[in-house]
Design a protein around this motif. Structure first.
Motif, short mmCIF file in Angstrom:
data_model
loop_
_atom_site.label_atom_id
_atom_site.label_comp_id
_atom_site.label_asym_id
_atom_site.label_seq_id
_atom_site.Cartn_x
_atom_site.Cartn_y
_atom_site.Cartn_z
N ALA A 31 -25.57 8.29 51.45
CA ALA A 31 -24.70 7.38 52.20
C ALA A 31 -23.72 6.67 51.27
O ALA A 31 -22.54 6.49 51.61
CB ALA A 31 -25.55 6.36 52.96
N ALA A 32 -24.20 6.27 50.06
CA ALA A 32 -23.32 5.60 49.10
C ALA A 32 -22.22 6.54 48.62
O ALA A 32 -21.04 6.14 48.52
CB ALA A 32 -24.14 5.09 47.92
N VAL A 33 -22.58 7.80 48.33
CA VAL A 33 -21.58 8.77 47.89
C VAL A 33 -20.57 9.04 49.00
O VAL A 33 -19.35 9.11 48.75
CB VAL A 33 -22.27 10.08 47.44
CG1 VAL A 33 -21.24 11.18 47.21
CG2 VAL A 33 -23.08 9.84 46.18
N ILE A 54 -12.27 13.55 41.09
CA ILE A 54 -13.32 13.37 40.08
C ILE A 54 -14.25 14.58 40.06
O ILE A 54 -14.63 15.07 38.99
CB ILE A 54 -14.10 12.07 40.37
CG1 ILE A 54 -13.19 10.85 40.25
CG2 ILE A 54 -15.28 11.95 39.41
CD1 ILE A 54 -13.86 9.55 40.63
N ALA A 55 -14.63 15.06 41.25
CA ALA A 55 -15.52 16.22 41.33
C ALA A 55 -14.86 17.46 40.72
O ALA A 55 -15.52 18.25 40.03
CB ALA A 55 -15.90 16.48 42.78
N TRP A 62 -17.49 19.55 32.52
CA TRP A 62 -18.91 19.51 32.17
C TRP A 62 -19.69 20.72 32.65
O TRP A 62 -20.90 20.79 32.40
CB TRP A 62 -19.54 18.24 32.72
CG TRP A 62 -18.84 16.99 32.25
CD1 TRP A 62 -18.10 16.12 33.00
CD2 TRP A 62 -18.80 16.49 30.91
NE1 TRP A 62 -17.61 15.11 32.23
CE2 TRP A 62 -18.02 15.30 30.93
CE3 TRP A 62 -19.35 16.90 29.70
CZ2 TRP A 62 -17.77 14.54 29.79
CZ3 TRP A 62 -19.10 16.15 28.56
CH2 TRP A 62 -18.32 14.98 28.61
N LEU A 63 -19.06 21.65 33.32
CA LEU A 63 -19.75 22.86 33.78
C LEU A 63 -18.99 24.09 33.27
O LEU A 63 -18.34 24.79 34.05
CB LEU A 63 -19.86 22.89 35.31
CG LEU A 63 -20.61 21.74 35.99
CD1 LEU A 63 -20.53 21.89 37.50
CD2 LEU A 63 -22.03 21.66 35.52
N PHE A 64 -19.08 24.44 31.99
CA PHE A 64 -19.92 23.89 30.93
C PHE A 64 -19.06 23.75 29.68
O PHE A 64 -19.48 24.04 28.59
CB PHE A 64 -21.10 24.84 30.64
CG PHE A 64 -22.08 24.95 31.77
CD1 PHE A 64 -23.17 24.10 31.79
CD2 PHE A 64 -21.92 25.86 32.78
CE1 PHE A 64 -24.10 24.19 32.81
CE2 PHE A 64 -22.84 25.94 33.81
CZ PHE A 64 -23.93 25.10 33.83
N ASP A 65 -17.84 23.33 29.89
CA ASP A 65 -16.84 23.36 28.82
C ASP A 65 -17.21 22.46 27.65
O ASP A 65 -17.14 22.86 26.50
CB ASP A 65 -15.48 22.95 29.40
CG ASP A 65 -14.36 23.10 28.39
OD1 ASP A 65 -14.49 23.98 27.52
OD2 ASP A 65 -13.38 22.36 28.47
N ARG A 66 -17.62 21.21 27.91
CA ARG A 66 -17.87 20.24 26.85
C ARG A 66 -19.35 19.97 26.61
O ARG A 66 -19.70 18.99 25.96
CB ARG A 66 -17.16 18.92 27.19
CG ARG A 66 -15.66 19.05 27.40
CD ARG A 66 -15.01 17.70 27.55
NE ARG A 66 -15.09 16.95 26.31
CZ ARG A 66 -14.14 16.94 25.38
NH1 ARG A 66 -13.04 17.66 25.54
NH2 ARG A 66 -14.27 16.23 24.27
N MET A 233 -12.38 9.90 32.68
CA MET A 233 -13.29 8.81 32.32
C MET A 233 -14.43 8.69 33.34
O MET A 233 -15.60 8.54 32.97
CB MET A 233 -12.52 7.49 32.25
CG MET A 233 -13.37 6.29 31.88
SD MET A 233 -12.51 4.72 32.19
CE MET A 233 -12.62 4.64 34.00
N TRP A 234 -14.08 8.80 34.62
CA TRP A 234 -15.10 8.69 35.66
C TRP A 234 -16.09 9.84 35.61
O TRP A 234 -17.28 9.67 35.92
CB TRP A 234 -14.45 8.62 37.04
CG TRP A 234 -14.02 7.23 37.42
CD1 TRP A 234 -12.77 6.72 37.40
CD2 TRP A 234 -14.88 6.18 37.86
NE1 TRP A 234 -12.78 5.40 37.80
CE2 TRP A 234 -14.07 5.04 38.09
CE3 TRP A 234 -16.25 6.07 38.07
CZ2 TRP A 234 -14.59 3.83 38.52
CZ3 TRP A 234 -16.77 4.86 38.51
CH2 TRP A 234 -15.94 3.77 38.72
N THR A 235 -15.63 11.03 35.19
CA THR A 235 -16.58 12.14 35.08
C THR A 235 -17.63 11.86 34.01
O THR A 235 -18.80 12.21 34.18
CB THR A 235 -15.85 13.46 34.74
OG1 THR A 235 -15.22 13.35 33.44
CG2 THR A 235 -14.82 13.80 35.78
#
Length: 271
Positions: A31-33, A54-55, A62-66, A233-235
């Motif tokens: 619900a929060a998301v 952001i997604a 991050w999937l999976f570059d860094r 930054m948010w990621t």
């Protein structure tokens, strides 16, 4: 042809209770998301970009570059500092818990050191160890050792004196008393300290990487903020939350297996 065996009422209630707890634990985050997703899509704020953006960046980064460049170095530093703190905290805490004289003599030093905020010692760590991983591991270990040490002291002090006297009367060696009686009796408190220190380790991992660092999740978040790459930054912030959640679940699984006897004594067999 045999009929399938019906579930016992107690087993059925336990399954229903676990399913209800699972649904409840997922309902509030979902619900929060959903609320943030709808609000951010309509807000048009530079500081709160749309959740879909952001997604998208999260998947690209991050999937999976860094992962190898930032996530693995961060986790390596965190686990190194956390492991050092666990060994020192349990060892020193056990010694202090067993000896009242030693505990009284070292209490002022312990209280002084635990009152020092670890981020304030980052300049000292940089002078002592340089800008490499050693300074970051030092900060993480210094900040996470105290909950483990103090909980170990309380756990060891809480061992029933009658058990130790009975063990001595049967001439059980000191090492066997420590391994078979003291540490198992103190283990619930030790694990409570370990769980508290795990969250502190994640925080200090991020803080230590924001100073004199060239990789890590904390470094990435700070550099993204400095360059006004707000979605990126948010990621990093979301990734830290995910890592914290997964590490906590992993810790609870280990704790449940190690302390299964303690849960059984309390009449609580739920994981």
């Amino acid at each position: 042809m045999t009929r399938p065996m019906a579930l016992k009422p107690q087993a059925t209630r336990q399954i229903v209770r676990r399913l209800g707890a699972l649904v409840l634990s997922l309902a509030v985050p979902a619900a929060a998301v959903a609320a943030f997703w709808i609000w951010s899509e309509r807000a048009g704020s530079f500081f709160f970009p749309p959740a879909s953006e952001i997604a998208r960046y999260f998947g690209e980064l991050w999937l999976f570059d860094r992962v190898a460049a930032d996530v693995l170095p961060s986790l390596a530093r965190m686990f190194a500092g956390y492991g050092i703190a666990a060994v020192l905290g349990v060892a020193v805490g056990t010694a202090l818990g067993l000896s009242r004289t030693l505990r009284t003599a070292t209490d002022p030093v312990v209280q002084f050191l635990r009152a020092l905020p670890p981020p304030a010692l980052i300049p000292f760590a940089l002078l002592l160890f340089g800008a490499g991983d050693a300074s970051k591991v030092f900060i993480i270990a210094l900040g996470t050792v105290w909950p483990i040490l103090l909980n170990t002291v309380d756990g060891v002090r809480g061992v029933e004196p009658q058990q130790l006297e009975a063990a001595r009367s049967y001439q059980i060696p000191a090492r066997a008393r420590l391994v078979r009686i003291v540490l198992p009796a103190a283990s619930p408190r030790i694990f409570a300290g370990l769980r508290t220190s795990l969250s502190i380790a994640i925080i200090l991992m991020v803080v230590s990487e924001m100073v004199a660092s060239d990789n890590g999740v904390g470094y990435f978040v700070l550099e993204s903020q400095r360059s006004f790459a707000i979605p990126e930054m948010w990621t990093g912030i979301v990734l830290l939350g995910v890592l914290g959640y997964l590490l906590n679940r992993l810790f609870l699984a280990v704790e449940s297996r190690v302390l299964f006897w303690h849960r059984g004594l309390k009449g609580n067999t739920d994981a």
